[in-house]
Design a protein around this motif. Structure first.
Motif, PDB file in Angstrom:
ATOM      1  N   ILE B  35       0.885  -1.171   0.000  1.00 16.05           N
ATOM      2  CA  ILE B  35       0.000   0.000   0.000  1.00 16.05           C
ATOM      3  C   ILE B  35       0.918   1.216   0.000  1.00 16.05           C
ATOM      4  N   PRO B  36       0.910   2.001  -1.062  1.00 15.76           N
ATOM      5  CA  PRO B  36       1.852   3.121  -1.098  1.00 15.76           C
ATOM      6  C   PRO B  36       1.474   4.220  -0.112  1.00 15.76           C
ATOM      7  N   PRO B  37       2.474   4.983   0.394  1.00 17.17           N
ATOM      8  CA  PRO B  37       2.152   6.107   1.287  1.00 17.17           C
ATOM      9  C   PRO B  37       1.340   7.163   0.534  1.00 17.17           C
ATOM     10  N   GLU B  38       0.695   8.005   1.304  1.00 15.37           N
ATOM     11  CA  GLU B  38      -0.142   9.063   0.746  1.00 15.37           C
ATOM     12  C   GLU B  38       0.696   9.977  -0.157  1.00 15.37           C
ATOM     13  N   ASN B  39       0.132  10.446  -1.235  1.00 16.95           N
ATOM     14  CA  ASN B  39       0.790  11.380  -2.156  1.00 16.95           C
ATOM     15  C   ASN B  39       2.122  10.865  -2.687  1.00 16.95           C
ATOM     16  N   TYR B  40       2.244   9.550  -2.825  1.00 17.49           N
ATOM     17  CA  TYR B  40       3.535   8.985  -3.156  1.00 17.49           C
ATOM     18  C   TYR B  40       3.752   8.935  -4.665  1.00 17.49           C
ATOM     19  N   THR B  41       4.912   9.445  -5.105  1.00 19.26           N
ATOM     20  CA  THR B  41       5.324   9.277  -6.490  1.00 19.26           C
ATOM     21  C   THR B  41       6.757   8.776  -6.467  1.00 19.26           C
ATOM     22  N   LEU B  42       6.993   7.627  -7.054  1.00 17.11           N
ATOM     23  CA  LEU B  42       8.338   7.054  -7.031  1.00 17.11           C
ATOM     24  C   LEU B  42       9.332   8.037  -7.647  1.00 17.11           C
ATOM     25  N   GLY B  43      10.415   8.297  -6.914  1.00 19.38           N
ATOM     26  CA  GLY B  43      11.467   9.150  -7.457  1.00 19.38           C
ATOM     27  C   GLY B  43      11.234  10.633  -7.258  1.00 19.38           C
ATOM     28  N   GLU B  44      10.059  11.013  -6.816  1.00 16.73           N
ATOM     29  CA  GLU B  44       9.779  12.429  -6.593  1.00 16.73           C
ATOM     30  C   GLU B  44       9.653  12.675  -5.097  1.00 16.73           C
ATOM     31  N   ALA B  45      10.374  13.660  -4.591  1.00 19.77           N
ATOM     32  CA  ALA B  45      10.357  13.922  -3.156  1.00 19.77           C
ATOM     33  C   ALA B  45       9.229  14.885  -2.810  1.00 19.77           C
ATOM     34  N   LEU B  46       8.745  14.762  -1.595  1.00 24.90           N
ATOM     35  CA  LEU B  46       7.778  15.721  -1.061  1.00 24.90           C
ATOM     36  C   LEU B  46       8.418  16.406   0.133  1.00 24.90           C
ATOM     37  N   TRP B  47       8.095  17.668   0.318  1.00 26.20           N
ATOM     38  CA  TRP B  47       8.610  18.392   1.481  1.00 26.20           C
ATOM     39  C   TRP B  47       7.456  18.631   2.447  1.00 26.20           C
ATOM     40  N   TYR B  48       7.604  18.172   3.663  1.00 31.23           N
ATOM     41  CA  TYR B  48       6.577  18.402   4.690  1.00 31.23           C
ATOM     42  C   TYR B  48       7.114  19.409   5.714  1.00 31.23           C
ATOM     43  N   ALA B  49       6.270  20.326   6.111  1.00 31.46           N
ATOM     44  CA  ALA B  49       6.684  21.321   7.103  1.00 31.46           C
ATOM     45  C   ALA B  49       6.337  20.824   8.499  1.00 31.46           C
ATOM     46  N   VAL B  65      10.886  14.107   1.932  1.00 31.09           N
ATOM     47  CA  VAL B  65      10.470  12.726   2.125  1.00 31.09           C
ATOM     48  C   VAL B  65      10.372  12.064   0.753  1.00 31.09           C
ATOM     49  N   SER B  66      11.086  10.992   0.580  1.00 34.93           N
ATOM     50  CA  SER B  66      11.097  10.303  -0.693  1.00 34.93           C
ATOM     51  C   SER B  66      10.793   8.830  -0.438  1.00 34.93           C
ATOM     52  N   GLU B  67       9.895   8.258  -1.210  1.00 32.59           N
ATOM     53  CA  GLU B  67       9.468   6.870  -1.014  1.00 32.59           C
ATOM     54  C   GLU B  67       9.099   6.582   0.442  1.00 32.59           C
ATOM     55  N   GLY B  68       8.473   7.537   1.078  1.00 32.25           N
ATOM     56  CA  GLY B  68       8.005   7.330   2.447  1.00 32.25           C
ATOM     57  C   GLY B  68       9.094   7.414   3.501  1.00 32.25           C
ATOM     58  N   ARG B  69      10.308   7.835   3.104  1.00 37.53           N
ATOM     59  CA  ARG B  69      11.393   7.943   4.069  1.00 37.53           C
ATOM     60  C   ARG B  69      11.868   9.399   4.147  1.00 37.53           C
ATOM     61  N   ALA B  70      12.069   9.895   5.376  1.00 37.06           N
ATOM     62  CA  ALA B  70      12.609  11.244   5.549  1.00 37.06           C
ATOM     63  C   ALA B  70      14.086  11.214   5.178  1.00 37.06           C
ATOM     64  N   LYS B  71      14.498  12.137   4.277  1.00 33.37           N
ATOM     65  CA  LYS B  71      15.874  12.090   3.776  1.00 33.37           C
ATOM     66  C   LYS B  71      16.708  13.281   4.219  1.00 33.37           C
ATOM     67  N   LYS B  72      16.099  14.440   4.376  1.00 30.92           N
ATOM     68  CA  LYS B  72      16.884  15.638   4.662  1.00 30.92           C
ATOM     69  C   LYS B  72      15.999  16.652   5.355  1.00 30.92           C
ATOM     70  N   GLN B  95      18.798  11.317  12.372  1.00 26.06           N
ATOM     71  CA  GLN B  95      19.449  10.162  12.997  1.00 26.06           C
ATOM     72  C   GLN B  95      18.662   9.647  14.184  1.00 26.06           C
ATOM     73  N   ALA B  96      17.976  10.551  14.867  1.00 25.75           N
ATOM     74  CA  ALA B  96      17.132  10.097  15.983  1.00 25.75           C
ATOM     75  C   ALA B  96      15.994   9.233  15.443  1.00 25.75           C
ATOM     76  N   LEU B  97      15.476   9.631  14.260  1.00 22.02           N
ATOM     77  CA  LEU B  97      14.378   8.886  13.650  1.00 22.02           C
ATOM     78  C   LEU B  97      14.799   7.461  13.298  1.00 22.02           C
ATOM     79  N   TYR B  98      15.978   7.321  12.706  1.00 20.48           N
ATOM     80  CA  TYR B  98      16.413   6.004  12.218  1.00 20.48           C
ATOM     81  C   TYR B  98      17.318   5.281  13.212  1.00 20.48           C
ATOM     82  N   HIS B  99      17.449   5.813  14.423  1.00 20.86           N
ATOM     83  CA  HIS B  99      18.460   5.293  15.350  1.00 20.86           C
ATOM     84  C   HIS B  99      18.227   3.813  15.669  1.00 20.86           C
TER      85      HIS B  99
END
Lengths: 167, 723
Positions: B35-49, B65-72, B95-99
């Motif tokens: 089940i893909p995450p909401e507003n998900y487009t493979l290869g396209e990042a979304l920025w959440y505030a 957030v890219s492919e449902g993972r926070a990247k930066k 790093q706290a998120l993925y610790h």
């Protein structure tokens, strides 16, 4: 060591190299096994589904995207539920497991190919994926040499600058 | 037979063939989502505030957030506090998120209390374990519940405050070790407002900073750094001048036009010396109450101040004249000044300069926006949503006494402020907590405090949680919204969510006070819910652009001279010749960042040291003690003894030893444990949480560790030229 012995030793030593060459030359023609015997022909040719119905990000992203299990089940909850291959999808859905497809169409790592640029420029999918509409599981009928890309780019008068496609 | 040459040829050919024989087409998998995450487009990042939770500054962030993972994580360009900028600590929240050491399941103590051995339990069992003692505590009179958290702003504070009120227990403490208590007391005394001011640095022409490391670890470092940049470079013809007084060349001091070292704890006297010159030479603003202060200030002549502080009299006179003639100007007291033994006096003396220069309520000066106005609709409860930023130290000491007296049946702990690590050991936090029969910790990581609990409930990180926030400074009336930028990685529940569920179970008053189904529902009800204004606000990061009216600083016309308590740091100067200057680390802050390797490996801007703490001394002082760069030393105070490595800092006062806070963890995971010792253990337990409270002695010792530094100290400071 006689000449005969020496020749035999070279042959033994080069055997793995020969097998490598054989493997490489046969790779393009090989059909890639897939976990489900999906048929592009039934979906695209017989039932007239648009490619982008399943490959939904082809006009939005670098990648065309494979459909999620949820998307398959949108139709296959009620369509062809007796088909043994559809039953396999239903099993994945039931177990909430993704379908582990094998990659078929590949480009070298140094090539940047954004699907969205081609699709939004109106290039039909079959230009680069010929025969996909008649295929079962995905096939790669075309070797993506640089000449193939350049021909089209020259005809359409779009950039052939190295950095357009190469990292 | 094969000769050597043939053997090598054949061997080479075989090796080549074997090695490259593996280059067959490798089957690579393409695994789409179930089940893909909401507003998900493979290869396209979304920025959440959302909002940063790494320190109390409350910067706005946007997360890629890219492919449902926070990247930066970056700063939110629309947010009034940080306007698109973000510090390293904020970036490291990923790093706290993925610790790998994050708590993913509720855990029940399986060994003796404090052993840190736990076994996982289900949420159902965990909640029933929580509800038993809660029900018993509620039945008692007075209800014996203690809630000890970090600062909780926004609706999380409302939920916690209402829960405690409905429960009938007044024992709610929000502990923030670097809370600016002294500044609040000084502001109340001088400006008549017990709050933090907005400093309009961008429009100031002159800045006097007193041991204020506002570019590194102050109240809102990113906000101040940006404003400072505007003061220096945003105007066509004016480049604001910056003069820094303090015991140590910090990164902030290094950014100053003029750095004047002074003895630690004497910053307030420097300020009074400047005030003396301003009044004596009639350099004050017309509105300033200069005449009434003249007599009181008469003792603080530049010469007298020079004897006390070590700052030359002519520098004091020059600073006073420049400050007065280049208005609007600002005087800022920082953490170093506020955490002295008589911090309130020091900060009040600095605040006096702003009054004398007539800068209160003017552009380029300071003002006091009304923080509570943002939550005015809550009436008397607004204080729960916009609490005072104080440390809670007095409440903590009182609670420790009560804990020892057995007043509490159950304690709820939460937050990253880790009292077992940040409080001086002589307060015996752990021992007091052991007197509470049942301790529940809401945490993402086990640390020195949470590992003392009987039950640990895993909470989401700020990147996975709902919430809202009002920053202490720079907020311009903006409420920031916090939303999950990714699906929670683990089966976690936020503390407000658990309190809401517990209130339902308890029934009666608590259930009425927290009428929501979840904390998300609470936030949505407060801001109009999805589809309305809230949706737009979530996209932007909050409700921006509604400026609050400033509160008037009423009492500046009748200000009186602050009284100097003149309490020197503890310890006999003969036995303990150096004053200890403790400062928050730019990377680890008060120690909460020590479990993140990005922050551990970030070189300190002055010492360039990584992964370990150190003691900074003047090279001349070190030479007198026979110490070389990198040597091991024991640092002894009347209250404790630790070891550290020596780092030379030619810009530190000769009678000072400085140490950063943050290292010395024992139970905060593999990145934090065993990296030096905790300098807080050198501090006495006083009436205020004072970091500049003691003197120390250094003695050379042999350590099995070494201090890693990214720059060669010889090259950096040219030691041979200085000695």
């Amino acid at each position: 060591m006689t000449r005969k012995h020496r020749f035999a030793a070279w042959i033994i030593g080069l055997l793995p190299l020969a097998s490598l060459l054989a493997a490489c030359s046969s790779a393009a023609a090989e059909t890639v096994p897939q976990p489900i015997a999906y048929s592009h022909r039934i979906h695209v040719t017989d039932n007239k589904l648009n490619c982008r119905f399943c490959h939904s990000s082809a006009n939005k992203s670098q990648y065309a995207n494979l459909p999620s299990v949820e998307k398959c089940m949108m139709c296959h909850r009620s369509i062809a539920t007796d088909n043994p291959e559809v039953k396999k999808i239903a099993q994945y859905w039931k177990e909430r497991k993704p379908i582990p497809w094998n990659k078929v169409i590949d480009l070298p790592n140094h090539v940047y190919f954004p699907h969205k640029k081609m699709v939004n420029a109106g290039i039909p999918c079959l230009t680069c994926h010929p025969g996909m509409d008649q295929a079962g599981t995905a096939v790669q009928n075309l070797e993506f040499g640089m000449g193939f890309c350049m021909d089209c780019h020259r005809k359409k008068k779009v950039s052939i600058d190295c950095w357009t496609c190469h990292y | 037979m094969l000769d050597r040459r043939q053997f090598l040829k054949l061997g080479g050919a075989t090796a080549f063939a074997t090695l490259f024989g593996g280059c067959d087409k490798v089957q690579r998998r393409l695994i789409p989502f179930v089940i893909p995450p909401e507003n998900y487009t493979l290869g396209e990042a979304l920025w959440y505030a959302s909002v940063c939770g790494q320190c109390p500054a409350g910067c706005g962030i946007v997360v890629r957030v890219s492919e449902g993972r926070a990247k930066k994580i970056e700063g939110n360009p629309l947010h009034p506090v940080n306007r698109g900028k973000l510090c390293a600590r904020g970036q490291a929240a990923l790093q706290a998120l993925y610790h790998p050491e994050r708590l993913s399941l509720p855990m029940k103590l399986s060994g003796p209390r404090g052993s840190g051995t736990y076994k996982p339990v289900s949420w159902e069992e965990a909640l029933s374990l929580l509800m038993g003692p809660l029900r018993k505590a509620k039945a008692e009179a007075p209800p014996s519940l203690l809630m000890l958290t970090g600062p909780m702003r926004g609706h999380a504070g409302l939920v916690a405050g209402r829960f405690m009120k409905a429960f009938g227990s007044p024992h709610r403490i929000a502990w923030e070790p670097l809370g600016p208590d002294a500044m609040l007391a000084a502001n109340a005394a001088v400006y008549g407002v017990r709050d933090l001011p907005e400093h309009d640095l961008a429009n100031a022409r002159y800045l006097l900073s007193f041991s204020g490391d506002f570019l590194e670890t102050g109240i809102s470092p990113v906000h101040y750094a940006r404003e400072f940049g505007r003061m220096r470079g945003d105007r066509e013809t004016i480049r604001g001048k910056f003069v820094h007084f303090g015991p140590r060349l910090s990164m902030t001091a290094a950014a100053a036009d003029l750095f004047l070292p002074c003895a630690p704890g004497s910053e307030g006297f420097v300020a009074l010396g400047i005030a003396h010159v301003m009044v004596r030479d009639r350099l004050t603003a017309a509105t300033a109450p200069a005449g009434r202060l003249a007599d009181d200030l008469s003792a603080y002549t530049p010469e007298a101040v020079e004897r006390k502080t070590g700052v030359h009299a002519h520098d004091i006179v020059a600073a006073a004249e420049e400050f007065a003639r280049n208005q609007p100007g600002l005087a800022i007291a920082g953490t170093g000044t506020a955490t002295g033994l008589d911090g309130a006096f020091q900060c009040a003396a600095v605040a006096l300069l702003n009054v004398l220069a007539g800068n209160v309520g003017k552009p380029g000066g300071l003002s006091f926006p009304n923080r509570a106005q943002a939550f005015a609709k809550y009436g008397p409860e607004a204080g729960l949503l916009a609490p005072s930023p104080e440390s809670g130290y007095a409440g903590m000491r009182a609670a420790l006494e009560k804990m020892r007296g057995g007043a509490f049946r159950i304690a709820l702990l939460s937050g990253a402020t880790n009292p077992a690590f940040t409080l001086p050991p002589s307060l015996k936090f752990g021992e007091a907590l052991s007197k509470v029969p049942f301790v529940v910790a809401f945490a993402s990581f086990l640390d020195e405090t949470t590992s003392l609990a009987d039950l640990v409930l895993p909470v989401p990180t700020t990147l996975e949680a709902w919430g809202d926030d009002l920053a202490p400074v720079g907020h311009a009336g903006a409420i920031t919204l916090c939303q999950p930028v990714v699906e929670p990685f683990h089966d976690t529940r936020s503390m407000p969510d658990i309190l809401i569920a517990a209130a339902k179970e308890l029934g009666g008053e608590p259930a009425k006070a927290l009428p929501w189904g979840s904390f998300r529902e609470c936030i949505e009800k407060a801001y109009g819910g999805p589809g309305g204004e809230m949706e737009k606000a979530l996209q932007r990061g909050g409700f921006f652009g509604e400026a609050t009216s400033p509160r008037s600083a009423a009492r500046t016309g009748s200000v009186s001279l602050p009284k100097a308590a003149d309490r020197p740091p503890g310890g006999d100067p003969k036995a303990f010749p150096l004053a200890l200057h403790l400062y928050p680390s730019i990377a680890l802050y008060d120690g909460r960042g020590a479990n993140l390797s990005w922050l551990q490996e970030m070189p300190d801007p002055i010492s360039t040291a990584v992964w370990r703490n150190w003691v900074e001394v003047n090279p001349k002082t070190a030479a007198g003690l026979g110490l070389a760069e990198g040597d091991g030393v024991t640092v002894t105070s009347p209250s404790g003894k630790i070891t550290a490595h020596v780092v030379f800092n030619p810009g530190i006062a000769p009678d000072v030893a400085a140490m950063p806070l943050g290292q010395g963890h024992t139970r905060y995971g593999r990145n934090a444990n065993g990296r030096g010792e905790n300098p807080v253990s050198l501090l006495p337990a006083g009436e205020a949480y004072a970091l500049q409270a003691t003197r120390v002695a250094l003695a050379k010792t042999k350590l099995s560790t070494t201090l890693a530094r990214t720059a060669n100290p010889e090259g950096q400071w040219k030691i041979s030229n200085l000695m």
